[in-house]
Design a protein around this motif. Structure first.
Motif, PDB file in Angstrom:
ATOM      1  N   ALA A 111       0.620  -1.381   0.039  1.00 16.65           N
ATOM      2  CA  ALA A 111      -0.048   0.039   0.040  1.00 16.65           C
ATOM      3  C   ALA A 111       0.857   1.192  -0.144  1.00 16.65           C
ATOM      4  O   ALA A 111       0.306   2.354  -0.465  1.00 16.65           O
ATOM      5  N   SER A 112       2.131   1.329   0.474  1.00 14.20           N
ATOM      6  CA  SER A 112       2.849   2.429   0.594  1.00 14.20           C
ATOM      7  C   SER A 112       3.800   2.795  -0.657  1.00 14.20           C
ATOM      8  O   SER A 112       4.194   1.956  -1.631  1.00 14.20           O
ATOM      9  N   ARG A 113       3.807   4.177  -0.712  1.00 11.39           N
ATOM     10  CA  ARG A 113       4.502   4.756  -2.021  1.00 11.39           C
ATOM     11  C   ARG A 113       6.000   4.740  -1.716  1.00 11.39           C
ATOM     12  O   ARG A 113       6.697   4.930  -2.535  1.00 11.39           O
ATOM     13  N   LYS A 114       6.221   4.636  -0.381  1.00  9.33           N
ATOM     14  CA  LYS A 114       7.784   4.703   0.177  1.00  9.33           C
ATOM     15  C   LYS A 114       8.081   3.473   0.851  1.00  9.33           C
ATOM     16  O   LYS A 114       8.295   3.011   1.813  1.00  9.33           O
ATOM     17  N   SER A 115       8.168   2.432  -0.070  1.00 12.34           N
ATOM     18  CA  SER A 115       8.361   0.978   0.180  1.00 12.34           C
ATOM     19  C   SER A 115       9.507   0.766   0.903  1.00 12.34           C
ATOM     20  O   SER A 115       9.725  -0.102   1.704  1.00 12.34           O
ATOM     21  N   HIS A 116      10.577   1.739   0.772  1.00 14.73           N
ATOM     22  CA  HIS A 116      11.785   1.544   1.463  1.00 14.73           C
ATOM     23  C   HIS A 116      11.994   1.601   3.066  1.00 14.73           C
ATOM     24  O   HIS A 116      12.596   0.850   3.542  1.00 14.73           O
ATOM     25  N   TYR A 117      10.734   2.241   3.449  1.00 14.05           N
ATOM     26  CA  TYR A 117      10.457   2.185   4.921  1.00 14.05           C
ATOM     27  C   TYR A 117      10.285   0.835   5.379  1.00 14.05           C
ATOM     28  O   TYR A 117      10.894   0.333   6.547  1.00 14.05           O
ATOM     29  N   PHE A 118       9.573  -0.027   4.645  1.00 12.42           N
ATOM     30  CA  PHE A 118       9.463  -1.628   4.957  1.00 12.42           C
ATOM     31  C   PHE A 118      10.625  -2.354   4.716  1.00 12.42           C
ATOM     32  O   PHE A 118      10.457  -3.531   5.399  1.00 12.42           O
ATOM     33  N   LEU A 119      11.483  -2.097   3.862  1.00 10.99           N
ATOM     34  CA  LEU A 119      12.455  -2.809   3.519  1.00 10.99           C
ATOM     35  C   LEU A 119      13.310  -2.577   4.552  1.00 10.99           C
ATOM     36  O   LEU A 119      13.860  -3.633   5.024  1.00 10.99           O
ATOM     37  N   GLY A 120      13.484  -1.445   5.038  1.00 11.82           N
ATOM     38  CA  GLY A 120      14.481  -0.981   6.216  1.00 11.82           C
ATOM     39  C   GLY A 120      13.624  -1.792   7.462  1.00 11.82           C
ATOM     40  O   GLY A 120      14.426  -2.352   8.284  1.00 11.82           O
ATOM     41  N   ALA A 121      12.322  -1.832   7.558  1.00  9.88           N
ATOM     42  CA  ALA A 121      11.777  -2.483   8.571  1.00  9.88           C
ATOM     43  C   ALA A 121      11.923  -3.864   8.623  1.00  9.88           C
ATOM     44  O   ALA A 121      12.037  -4.484   9.890  1.00  9.88           O
ATOM     45  N   GLY A 122      11.985  -4.559   7.647  1.00  7.17           N
ATOM     46  CA  GLY A 122      12.157  -6.047   7.486  1.00  7.17           C
ATOM     47  C   GLY A 122      13.712  -6.315   7.893  1.00  7.17           C
ATOM     48  O   GLY A 122      13.886  -7.262   8.568  1.00  7.17           O
ATOM     49  N   ALA A 123      14.482  -5.506   7.560  1.00  4.48           N
ATOM     50  CA  ALA A 123      16.035  -5.653   7.642  1.00  4.48           C
ATOM     51  C   ALA A 123      16.288  -5.775   9.332  1.00  4.48           C
ATOM     52  O   ALA A 123      16.974  -6.446   9.814  1.00  4.48           O
ATOM     53  N   LEU A 124      15.541  -4.702   9.875  1.00  2.00           N
ATOM     54  CA  LEU A 124      15.540  -4.401  11.210  1.00  2.00           C
ATOM     55  C   LEU A 124      15.017  -5.661  12.305  1.00  2.00           C
ATOM     56  O   LEU A 124      15.622  -6.018  12.992  1.00  2.00           O
ATOM     57  N   LEU A 125      13.894  -6.225  11.681  1.00  5.41           N
ATOM     58  CA  LEU A 125      13.210  -7.286  12.265  1.00  5.41           C
ATOM     59  C   LEU A 125      13.904  -8.473  12.075  1.00  5.41           C
ATOM     60  O   LEU A 125      14.435  -9.146  13.322  1.00  5.41           O
ATOM     61  N   THR A 126      14.644  -8.696  11.126  1.00  6.96           N
ATOM     62  CA  THR A 126      15.687  -9.869  10.846  1.00  6.96           C
ATOM     63  C   THR A 126      16.916  -9.590  11.699  1.00  6.96           C
ATOM     64  O   THR A 126      17.238 -10.755  12.338  1.00  6.96           O
ATOM     65  N   ALA A 127      17.496  -8.563  11.806  1.00  2.00           N
ATOM     66  CA  ALA A 127      18.571  -8.355  12.758  1.00  2.00           C
ATOM     67  C   ALA A 127      18.302  -8.638  14.320  1.00  2.00           C
ATOM     68  O   ALA A 127      18.849  -9.187  14.932  1.00  2.00           O
ATOM     69  N   ALA A 128      16.958  -8.112  14.715  1.00  2.00           N
ATOM     70  CA  ALA A 128      16.502  -8.122  16.019  1.00  2.00           C
ATOM     71  C   ALA A 128      16.431  -9.687  16.189  1.00  2.00           C
ATOM     72  O   ALA A 128      16.803 -10.136  17.476  1.00  2.00           O
ATOM     73  N   ALA A 129      15.875 -10.481  15.089  1.00  2.00           N
ATOM     74  CA  ALA A 129      15.505 -11.794  15.599  1.00  2.00           C
ATOM     75  C   ALA A 129      16.867 -12.615  15.673  1.00  2.00           C
ATOM     76  O   ALA A 129      17.099 -13.528  16.625  1.00  2.00           O
ATOM     77  N   VAL A 130      17.940 -12.298  15.167  1.00  2.00           N
ATOM     78  CA  VAL A 130      19.303 -12.833  14.974  1.00  2.00           C
ATOM     79  C   VAL A 130      19.969 -12.664  16.379  1.00  2.00           C
ATOM     80  O   VAL A 130      20.355 -13.499  16.982  1.00  2.00           O
ATOM     81  N   ILE A 131      19.952 -11.225  16.917  1.00  2.00           N
ATOM     82  CA  ILE A 131      20.269 -11.126  18.132  1.00  2.00           C
ATOM     83  C   ILE A 131      19.559 -11.824  19.344  1.00  2.00           C
ATOM     84  O   ILE A 131      20.273 -12.198  20.159  1.00  2.00           O
ATOM     85  N   TYR A 132      18.230 -11.810  19.221  1.00  2.00           N
ATOM     86  CA  TYR A 132      17.444 -12.393  20.155  1.00  2.00           C
ATOM     87  C   TYR A 132      17.921 -14.072  20.002  1.00  2.00           C
ATOM     88  O   TYR A 132      17.834 -14.451  21.324  1.00  2.00           O
TER      89      TYR A 132
END
Length: 302
Positions: free
Chosen positions: A102-123
């Motif tokens: 739905a977003s026109r600024k899809s890079h926000y959610f690509l960044g969010a996906g990267a952050l979630l992946t990093a958080a999952a690895v650290i966890y």
């Protein structure tokens, strides 16, 4: 909102009063009926995200709007994470995917996906997640690990099926060798009985269903209907991919059912309800004389 709040309360009730199965409280019993509230949570999230974005489409284009959306979905995903990590991951992917579409600024959610992946690895590396790290160790050493029995038996079933399979009902692994052959590991039995040809046919059917949902989504008469279809599309494809990946030992083991195939009343009922919603959206799409799909809004504009 009402559906979302009721489903959230049901998840809380399952955590407090639910029946314990395999060390986890995931089931809630109401009289003779027993169901999994986390499955209801998936469809409630699809409803909520579609509703919020359709009311204010610009919210997914601003950091403030995204923050509000995260606050709205966090209670459900956080509670489900406590009882079922794999279902929480699917929920997070549904929300992330719908916002990305739905977003026109899809890079926000690509960044969010990267952050979630990093958080999952650290966890996983530093958190109190011994049994999850053990699943990763099983995945990496499935041939030698003492708890890799289920995955090994699943791989034996896939290998013994060959190209054309042993025939329907002639599986050997389901007769006590393979744990949960009717549930999470059903794809291995399909490979054993129907072979690679049958397994590819099942995958092609999922691809065909995903394509048809995609066609309905892009021709939906309104944004709300389109996002409902997008959420269902993401859920079915992600669950199917995760299940096949686990059975073939492509990813660590998670408790994800194969949509429409694995045993489970709650899961099947919710999936059928979601397909009904998609068909409801499809029913409001009209076709032009040239056969090209047109929605009702197009005819109003004409």
């Amino acid at each position: 909102w009402l559906i979302y709040v009721l489903c959230t309360l049901a998840v809380v009730a399952a955590i407090i009063f639910g029946d314990e199965v395999n060390g986890k409280k995931r089931w809630l019993k109401l009289g003779p009926v027993s169901f999994q509230p986390s499955e209801l949570g998936k469809i409630s999230l699809i409803f909520l995200v579609a509703f919020l974005i359709s009311r204010r489409p610009q919210m997914v284009n601003t950091l403030r709007g995204i923050f509000v959306l995260v606050l709205a979905v966090a209670p459900m995903i956080g509670l489900v994470c406590k009882e079922n990590m794999s279902t929480a991951i699917i929920m997070a992917l549904i929300v992330l995917g719908m916002c990305f579409i739905a977003s026109r600024k899809s890079h926000y959610f690509l960044g969010a996906g990267a952050l979630l992946t990093a958080a999952a690895v650290i966890y996983l590396k530093h958190g109190n997640t011994g049994y999850r790290m053990e699943r990763i160790n099983i995945w990496l050493n499935v041939e030698t690990h003492e708890k890799g029995h289920q995955i090994r038996q699943g791989l034996y079933a896939i290998a013994s099926g060959g190209l054309f399979g042993n025939g329907i009902g002639k599986s050997v692994q389901k007769l006590g060798y393979l744990p949960e052959p009717h549930n999470d590991m059903i794809f291995a039995i399909i490979c054993e009985e129907l072979g690679m040809i049958g397994a590819l046919a099942i995958i092609m059917l999922f691809m065909l269903m995903a394509y048809r949902i995609y066609v309905i989504a892009i021709n939906a008469p309104d944004l709300f209907g389109s996002l409902i279809c997008a959420g269902v599309f993401i859920q079915i494809t992600v669950q199917a991919l995760m299940n096949v990946a686990v059975v073939t030992n492509t990813t660590p083991s998670t408790g994800v059912a194969l949509p429409f195939v694995s045993y489970g009343g709650t899961s099947l009922s919710i999936l059928l309800l979601e397909v009904g919603l998609v068909l409801n959206v499809s029913n409001r799409i009209r076709a032009n004389k040239d056969g090209k799909l047109r929605d009702s809004a197009y005819y109003r504009r004409q």
